[in-house]
Design a protein around this motif. Structure first.
Motif, PDB file in Angstrom:
ATOM      1  N   MET A   1       0.838  -1.207   0.000  1.00  0.00           N
ATOM      2  CA  MET A   1       0.000   0.000   0.000  1.00  0.00           C
ATOM      3  C   MET A   1       0.869   1.252   0.000  1.00  0.00           C
ATOM      4  SD  MET A   1      -3.135   0.867   2.557  1.00  0.00           S
ATOM      5  CE  MET A   1      -2.292   2.018   3.611  1.00  0.00           C
ATOM      6  N   ALA A   2       0.447   2.203  -0.795  1.00  0.00           N
ATOM      7  CA  ALA A   2       1.206   3.450  -0.859  1.00  0.00           C
ATOM      8  C   ALA A   2       1.144   4.146   0.506  1.00  0.00           C
ATOM      9  CB  ALA A   2       0.615   4.351  -1.928  1.00  0.00           C
TER      10      ALA A   2
ATOM     11  N   ARG B   1       1.030  10.506   3.457  1.00  0.00           N
ATOM     12  CA  ARG B   1       1.893  11.636   3.795  1.00  0.00           C
ATOM     13  C   ARG B   1       1.032  12.840   4.128  1.00  0.00           C
ATOM     14  NH1 ARG B   1       2.712  15.227  -0.468  1.00  0.00           N
ATOM     15  NH2 ARG B   1       2.307  14.353  -2.526  1.00  0.00           N
TER      16      ARG B   1
ATOM     17  N   GLU C   1      -3.619   9.261   1.919  1.00  0.00           N
ATOM     18  CA  GLU C   1      -3.022   8.328   0.972  1.00  0.00           C
ATOM     19  C   GLU C   1      -3.192   8.933  -0.419  1.00  0.00           C
ATOM     20  OE1 GLU C   1      -4.105   4.054   0.739  1.00  0.00           O
ATOM     21  OE2 GLU C   1      -5.317   4.536   2.488  1.00  0.00           O
ATOM     22  N   PRO C   2      -2.421   8.448  -1.400  1.00  0.00           N
ATOM     23  CA  PRO C   2      -2.632   8.942  -2.764  1.00  0.00           C
ATOM     24  C   PRO C   2      -4.079   8.779  -3.211  1.00  0.00           C
ATOM     25  CG  PRO C   2      -0.623   7.649  -2.668  1.00  0.00           C
ATOM     26  CD  PRO C   2      -1.270   7.528  -1.314  1.00  0.00           C
ATOM     27  N   ARG C   3      -4.710   7.692  -2.796  1.00  0.00           N
ATOM     28  CA  ARG C   3      -6.064   7.438  -3.293  1.00  0.00           C
ATOM     29  C   ARG C   3      -7.164   8.143  -2.495  1.00  0.00           C
ATOM     30  NH1 ARG C   3      -7.771   1.385  -1.541  1.00  0.00           N
ATOM     31  NH2 ARG C   3      -7.008   1.408   0.591  1.00  0.00           N
TER      32      ARG C   3
ATOM     33  N   LEU D   1      -9.781  10.623  -1.567  1.00  0.00           N
ATOM     34  CA  LEU D   1     -10.497  11.624  -2.349  1.00  0.00           C
ATOM     35  C   LEU D   1     -10.609  12.912  -1.535  1.00  0.00           C
ATOM     36  CD1 LEU D   1     -13.172   9.166  -3.678  1.00  0.00           C
ATOM     37  CD2 LEU D   1     -11.319  10.208  -5.005  1.00  0.00           C
TER      38      LEU D   1
ATOM     39  N   HIS E   1     -13.352  13.137   1.057  1.00  0.00           N
ATOM     40  CA  HIS E   1     -13.133  12.404   2.308  1.00  0.00           C
ATOM     41  C   HIS E   1     -12.120  13.128   3.185  1.00  0.00           C
ATOM     42  CE1 HIS E   1     -14.585   8.745  -0.118  1.00  0.00           C
ATOM     43  NE2 HIS E   1     -15.559   9.161   0.670  1.00  0.00           N
TER      44      HIS E   1
ATOM     45  N   LEU F   1      -8.487  14.081  -6.309  1.00  0.00           N
ATOM     46  CA  LEU F   1      -7.673  13.447  -5.264  1.00  0.00           C
ATOM     47  C   LEU F   1      -7.230  14.513  -4.267  1.00  0.00           C
ATOM     48  CD1 LEU F   1      -5.290  11.280  -7.510  1.00  0.00           C
ATOM     49  CD2 LEU F   1      -7.430  10.546  -6.391  1.00  0.00           C
TER      50      LEU F   1
ATOM     51  N   TYR G   1      -4.419  14.739  -2.910  1.00  0.00           N
ATOM     52  CA  TYR G   1      -3.076  15.195  -3.297  1.00  0.00           C
ATOM     53  C   TYR G   1      -3.127  16.270  -4.369  1.00  0.00           C
ATOM     54  CZ  TYR G   1      -0.505  11.491  -0.818  1.00  0.00           C
ATOM     55  OH  TYR G   1       0.052  10.683   0.127  1.00  0.00           O
ATOM     56  N   GLN G   2      -4.160  16.212  -5.201  1.00  0.00           N
ATOM     57  CA  GLN G   2      -4.261  17.235  -6.244  1.00  0.00           C
ATOM     58  C   GLN G   2      -4.574  18.602  -5.662  1.00  0.00           C
ATOM     59  OE1 GLN G   2      -7.109  14.981  -8.900  1.00  0.00           O
ATOM     60  NE2 GLN G   2      -5.635  15.723 -10.402  1.00  0.00           N
TER      61      GLN G   2
ATOM     62  N   GLU H   1      -3.187  19.695  -2.907  1.00  0.00           N
ATOM     63  CA  GLU H   1      -2.060  20.145  -2.088  1.00  0.00           C
ATOM     64  C   GLU H   1      -1.712  21.585  -2.455  1.00  0.00           C
ATOM     65  OE1 GLU H   1       1.298  17.527  -2.382  1.00  0.00           O
ATOM     66  OE2 GLU H   1       2.024  18.156  -0.413  1.00  0.00           O
TER      67      GLU H   1
END
Ligand SMILES: Cc1cc2nc3c(=O)[nH]c(=O)nc-3n(C[C@H](O)[C@H](O)[C@H](O)COP(=O)(O)OP(=O)(O)OC[C@H]3O[C@@H](n4cnc5c(N)ncnc54)[C@H](O)[C@@H]3O)c2cc1C
Ligand code: FES
Ligand code: FES
Lengths: 158, 288
Positions: A1-2, A5, A21-23, A25, A28, A66, A68-69, A71
């Motif tokens: 699992m990734a 961070r 996590e990268p996944r 959303l 969430h 995501l 992460y997008q 950030e």
């Protein structure tokens, strides 16, 4: 699992951070990690618009982004509209015009209205309908939502 | 619904994105995410590496160069809809972009994303085919231009190699005495098309049809050119009889699917009806 961070972003003018996590959303992350539950999840497939927020100035469906997008992004959610205990004119207009029944879709409707009015302060009824096309309401039949957005436009142009 | 686990990579140049695509099998470019994230949530796609290109600077632009309009891959549907250059010089592309989903989807989805996703019922691919557009693909061995007619290969399949990215999208500046129309038959506004038609008609100085380009969406594995319809228009004065007769040929060479939105027979009939309407509308929009 990734691995998880920490990511930082600005939400409603406040710098916030949390683990993702990268996944994960964005919706969430906003609801579960940052605890801002005003942004709702309806369909979870990008259709209903309940999860609409403003990201870097434009409306997006946060279930289709995501975390992460986002950030470093500047995010506005429904919680960021009222200032010092006073409702935003769009919120006031929805209240006064009975623009909601159960209220589930309302945060998304209001964020879409916010984007529409930020670009087009005096929309026609046609433009309001088009601007809110991506937001479903299972209660009101939309008539009062459109009325509310019209009223909000008037309040905001004063 | 949450996607399967993956590694997230964020290159800062397209060259770097290509290197990552090449290095990692089961990697995918992430642009607006309005198709890919949906597929990943439904677990119809589960890439191991996501290469997010949205932070790469300089990939969102619209500019005119010679008789072409050059569009950056990350240009959103909303920007395509509202760009003055596209509205004035290639209005059918704005019209198609304006019919995608809803405002939030148009704020995030990108032109290269919808072309690469290659859904035969999507709005921009059908229009791009009618326009004889082209993409500039970039791979580790350099760049190549792929024409629209070669780009769409099958359902959700393009001519791009797995380690290529779309670097630019190009469409023509339309000539004078040209009228265009993109119309979409869907049950509700914002839905994918049951049948869609993109029509581009150019007349000569005697108002004879000089060129006709008609493309159909949602009636086969890729958008399709209605060549027989086009041939029945070119060289003629476009009276309503000519338009009606030509539109009757719109079901030639198509292989429409049957699904909950409509049967194959229904789609074939609607292809004729909407072809007729699109040609009439395109013609009515030709200025002096
Ligand atoms: C609720 C909803 C309604 C919609 N309605 C419509 C509609 O009515 N009509 C319509 O046409 N579409 C519709 N869409 C889809 C929408 O148009 C998407 O934006 C578009 O299909 C994908 O663009 P994207 O930038 O989001 O791409 P992504 O989802 O990020 O990527 C899509 C695919 O393209 C690849 N890709 C992206 N950019 C590149 C590149 N530069 N080089 C190489 N590969 C690349 C990705 O790897 C992926 O395979 C809808 C989507 C949703 C969620
Ligand atoms: S929950 Fe995001 S669009 Fe419905
Ligand atoms: S008020 Fe209940 S869904 Fe809109």
């Amino acid at each position: 699992m990734a691995e998880k961070r920490r990511i930082k972003l600005t939400v409603n003018g406040v710098e916030m951070e949390g683990e993702a996590e990268p996944r994960t959303l964005l919706v969430h992350f906003i609801r579960d990690t940052l605890g801002l539950t005003g942004t709702h999840i309806g369909c979870d497939t990008g259709h209903c618009g309940c999860c609409t927020i403003i990201m870097n100035g434009v409306s997006v469906k946060s279930c289709m982004v995501l975390a992460y997008q986002a950030e470093g992004a500047d995010i506005l959610t429904i919680e960021g509209l009222a200032k010092d205990g006073k409702l935003h004119p769009i919120q006031e207009a929805f209240w006064e015009n009975h623009g909601l029944q159960c209220g589930y879709c309302t945060p998304g409707q209001i964020m879409s209205a916010y984007f529409l009015l930020s670009r087009n302060p005096k929309p026609t009824e046609e433009e309001i309908r088009r601007g809110l096309e991506g937001n479903y309401c299972r209660c009101t039949g939309y008539v009062n939502i459109i009325k509310s957005v019209k009223a909000a436009a008037e309040k905001m142009s004063k | 619904m949450i996607p399967r686990s993956f590694e997230y990579l964020r290159p800062s140049t397209l060259q770097e994105a290509v290197q990552l695509l090449d290095k990692y099998e089961e990697s995918k470019i992430l642009a607006g995410g309005q198709s890919l994230i949906a597929l990943m949530k439904l677990r119809l796609a589960s890439p191991k590496y996501i290469i997010d290109i949205t932070r790469i600077p300089g990939l969102s632009y619209v500019k005119e160069e010679g008789n072409k309009i050059l569009i950056g891959p990350l240009t959103t549907h909303d920007t395509v809809e509202n760009s003055p250059i596209i509205r004035n010089k290639c209005p059918i592309l704005s019209e198609a972009a304006s019919r995608i989903g809803d405002q939030q989807i148009r704020n995030r989805g990108t032109i290269a994303g919808t072309l690469c996703h290659a859904d035969p019922s999507a709005d921009v691919p059908t229009t791009f085919l009618a326009l004889d557009g082209e993409v500039v693909a970039m791979g580790k061995d350099g760049e190549r231009v792929i024409k629209a007619k070669d780009f769409f290969q099958d359902f959700f399949t393009t001519a791009l190699n797995p380690n290529e990215v779309v670097k630019e999208v190009r469409v023509p500046v339309l000539p004078p005495k040209t009228g265009t129309a993109y119309i979409k038959h869907a049950r509700r506004e914002g839905d994918f098309a049951i049948v869609a038609v993109a029509a581009i008609i150019t007349l000569d100085e005697n108002n004879v049809c000089k060129s006709a380009s008609i493309s159909l969406g949602s009636v086969g594995p890729t958008p399709l050119r209605a060549v027989e319809v086009e041939n029945a228009l070119v060289g003629k004065k476009l009276t309503d009889e000519v338009i009606v007769a030509a539109s009757e040929l719109a079901d030639r060479g198509i292989s429409p699917p049957s699904d909950i939105h409509g049967s194959a027979e229904y789609r074939a009939e609607m292809a004729k009806v909407f072809t007729k309407r699109a040609i009439r509308l395109a013609l009515s929009r030709i200025g002096g």
